[in-house]
Write an enzyme that holds these catalytic residues in place. Structure first.
Site, mmCIF file in Angstrom:
data_model
loop_
_atom_site.group_PDB
_atom_site.id
_atom_site.type_symbol
_atom_site.label_atom_id
_atom_site.label_comp_id
_atom_site.label_asym_id
_atom_site.label_seq_id
_atom_site.Cartn_x
_atom_site.Cartn_y
_atom_site.Cartn_z
ATOM 1 N N GLY A 98 6.297 -9.676 -7.303
ATOM 2 C CA GLY A 98 5.796 -10.795 -6.416
ATOM 3 C C GLY A 98 5.076 -11.941 -7.033
ATOM 4 N NE ARG A 142 8.496 -7.173 -4.712
ATOM 5 C CZ ARG A 142 7.635 -7.096 -4.787
ATOM 6 N NH1 ARG A 142 6.939 -6.723 -5.800
ATOM 7 N NH2 ARG A 142 6.741 -8.024 -4.001
ATOM 8 C CG ASP A 153 1.496 -1.500 -9.060
ATOM 9 O OD1 ASP A 153 2.135 -2.698 -8.920
ATOM 10 O OD2 ASP A 153 1.483 -0.704 -8.427
ATOM 11 C CB THR A 210 -0.916 -8.006 -7.987
ATOM 12 O OG1 THR A 210 -0.872 -7.832 -6.377
ATOM 13 C CG2 THR A 210 -2.110 -7.402 -8.401
ATOM 14 C CG ASP A 225 -1.146 -6.330 -3.446
ATOM 15 O OD1 ASP A 225 -1.005 -7.579 -2.874
ATOM 16 O OD2 ASP A 225 -0.064 -5.735 -3.668
ATOM 17 C CG ASP A 263 -2.470 -3.073 -6.284
ATOM 18 O OD1 ASP A 263 -2.380 -4.009 -7.194
ATOM 19 O OD2 ASP A 263 -1.561 -2.607 -5.588
ATOM 20 N N GLY A 275 -1.548 -6.715 0.960
ATOM 21 C CA GLY A 275 -2.429 -5.961 0.160
ATOM 22 C C GLY A 275 -1.654 -4.743 -0.491
ATOM 23 N NE ARG A 276 4.035 -2.810 -2.162
ATOM 24 C CZ ARG A 276 4.683 -3.695 -3.116
ATOM 25 N NH1 ARG A 276 4.397 -3.716 -4.438
ATOM 26 N NH2 ARG A 276 5.811 -4.063 -2.699
HETATM 27 O O1 F6P Z 1 2.563 -6.824 -3.953
HETATM 28 C C1 F6P Z 1 2.209 -8.312 -3.561
HETATM 29 C C2 F6P Z 1 2.868 -8.193 -2.090
HETATM 30 O O2 F6P Z 1 2.866 -9.560 -1.695
HETATM 31 C C3 F6P Z 1 2.323 -7.180 -1.268
HETATM 32 O O3 F6P Z 1 0.855 -7.316 -0.771
HETATM 33 C C4 F6P Z 1 3.391 -6.917 -0.154
HETATM 34 O O4 F6P Z 1 3.500 -5.855 0.303
HETATM 35 C C5 F6P Z 1 4.573 -7.280 -1.081
HETATM 36 O O5 F6P Z 1 4.285 -7.821 -2.239
HETATM 37 C C6 F6P Z 1 5.757 -8.008 -0.444
HETATM 38 O O6 F6P Z 1 6.711 -8.173 -1.007
HETATM 39 P P1 F6P Z 1 7.954 -8.905 -0.740
HETATM 40 O O7 F6P Z 1 7.607 -10.408 -1.446
HETATM 41 O O8 F6P Z 1 9.094 -8.358 -1.543
HETATM 42 O O9 F6P Z 1 8.431 -9.097 0.699
#
Ligand code: F6P
Length: 343
Positions: free
Chosen positions: A10, A72, A103, A126, A128, A130, A171-172
């Site tokens: 992301g 991704r 990660d 990130t 997040d 994390d 924030g997952r």
């Molecule tokens: O890891 C960053 C993040 O924004 C998370 O907080 C969220 O759950 C995810 O990516 C959303 O992913 P996407 O952009 O693929 O919908």
């Protein structure tokens, strides 16, 4: 020296600041050539490249997103993925590659280093926050500021209408954004993935507050929050290349419960990708720049299999393995501080 750089996973504000810093340091200090791989790990797999120069990476410090695009892509899910990455390194005559990611991206880098001897250095990003082995990732501070500003705005409308407003944040599986954003924005309750949400506790915090004349409440709910007895709320069943489910919808679920149980008018909103967009804050610009300069230096010293990290206020290399071995979940001392203001 010839190095490549890619941005994976992301996006977040500060990626362009890293690219700018890597190019500037590599060209001016190490006399190196730099190329960019496009769209994360898909870049080296498909050999999608662009030259990076002082000219085309100037003026990027304030620009959100990534000029290299991202995806991704998991090379280990693609036929001959790892081998094609090595072929691309060879074809572009690269000594090493800098992978800027969270990660998943760093997990791929670690496996590629261990199992395929890829010369790789990671830079932690990130929203997040994390990623293990670093105090902060860049992108996080910007996301927290977006949440804070949203909460400031929600306060005025919640107060005018005597409403409860539930703000769902990203924030997952970690509650860093929820907790930092909630503290900064004066939230009246914060729910995080690290602590299953007890509805009774939440309702009592709201009722206590309303009983002392504060007829509105602002709640922050991390998207990964699990409800005791219900579990996690998902946006869909499908998983991404790294096996992650799409989180989202917990804010709505909680808002309905609150309205039903208390009779207080309640609304929910999800901040979503707004948290990932726009310009980086000063903190993220500085951190991303320091990481970029450090990553270039690590490449020139051939310190592969490492990640730049922030420890205290120092930038230090750590083994990639340490960064990806476990998720860095919320420091629960912070939730205790936040809890002083609940109810
Ligand atoms: O890891 C960053 C993040 O924004 C998370 O907080 C969220 O759950 C995810 O990516 C959303 O992913 P996407 O952009 O693929 O919908």
């Amino acid at each position: 020296m010839r190095i490549g750089i890619l941005t994976g996973g992301g996006d977040c504000p500060g990626l362009n600041a890293v690219i700018r810093a890597v190019v500037r340091r590599s060209v001016k200090t190490h006399g190196a050539d730099v190329i960019g791989f496009l769209e994360g790990w898909r870049g080296p797999i498909e050999n999608m490249v662009m030259p990076l120069t002082l000219q085309n990476t100037g003026g990027l410090i304030q620009r959100g997103g990534t000029i290299l695009k991202t995806s991704r892509t998991n090379p280990f899910k693609i036929e001959r993925g790892p081998e094609r990455i090595l072929e691309s390194m060879e074809r572009n005559r690269l000594d090493g590659v800098i992978a800027v990611g969270g990660d998943d991206t760093c997990g791929v880098a670690n496996r590629m280093h261990k199992e395929h001897n890829l010369n790789v250095i990671c830079v932690p990003k990130t929203i997040d926050n994390d990623l293990n082995a670093t105090d902060f990732t860049f992108g996080f501070d910007t996301a927290v500021n977006v949440v804070m500003e949203a909460l400031d705005r929600l306060h005025t409308t919640a107060e005018s209408h005597n409403r409860v407003l539930v703000c769902e944040v990203m924030g997952r599986h970690a509650g860093w954004i929820a907790c930092y954003g909630g503290i900064a924005g004066g939230a009246d309750f914060i729910a995080v993935p690290e602590k299953p949400l007890n509805v009774g506790e939440l309702l009592s915090a709201i009722k206590t507050r309303h009983a002392r004349g504060r007829n509105f409440s602002i709640l922050v709910v991390a998207e990964g929050t699990r409800l005791e007895n219900i579990g996690q709320v998902l946006r869909g069943e499908e998983l991404d290349d790294f096996g992650h489910a799409k989180l989202g919808g917990i804010g709505d679920t909680i808002a309905k419960i609150i309205e039903k149980e208390t009779g207080y008018e309640t609304r929910a909103m999800a901040l979503g990708h707004i948290q990932r967009g726009g310009s980086p804050t000063a903190f993220d610009r500085v951190l991303a720049t320091r990481f970029g300069v450090a990553a270039s230096d690590l490449a020139s010293e051939k310190q592969y299999g490492t990640m730049t990290s922030l420890q205290g206020n120092k930038i230090k290399p750590v083994p990639l393995e340490a960064a990806v071995s476990q998720l860095k979940t919320l420091d629960m001392d912070l939730l205790e501080v936040a809890g002083v203001f609940f109810g």
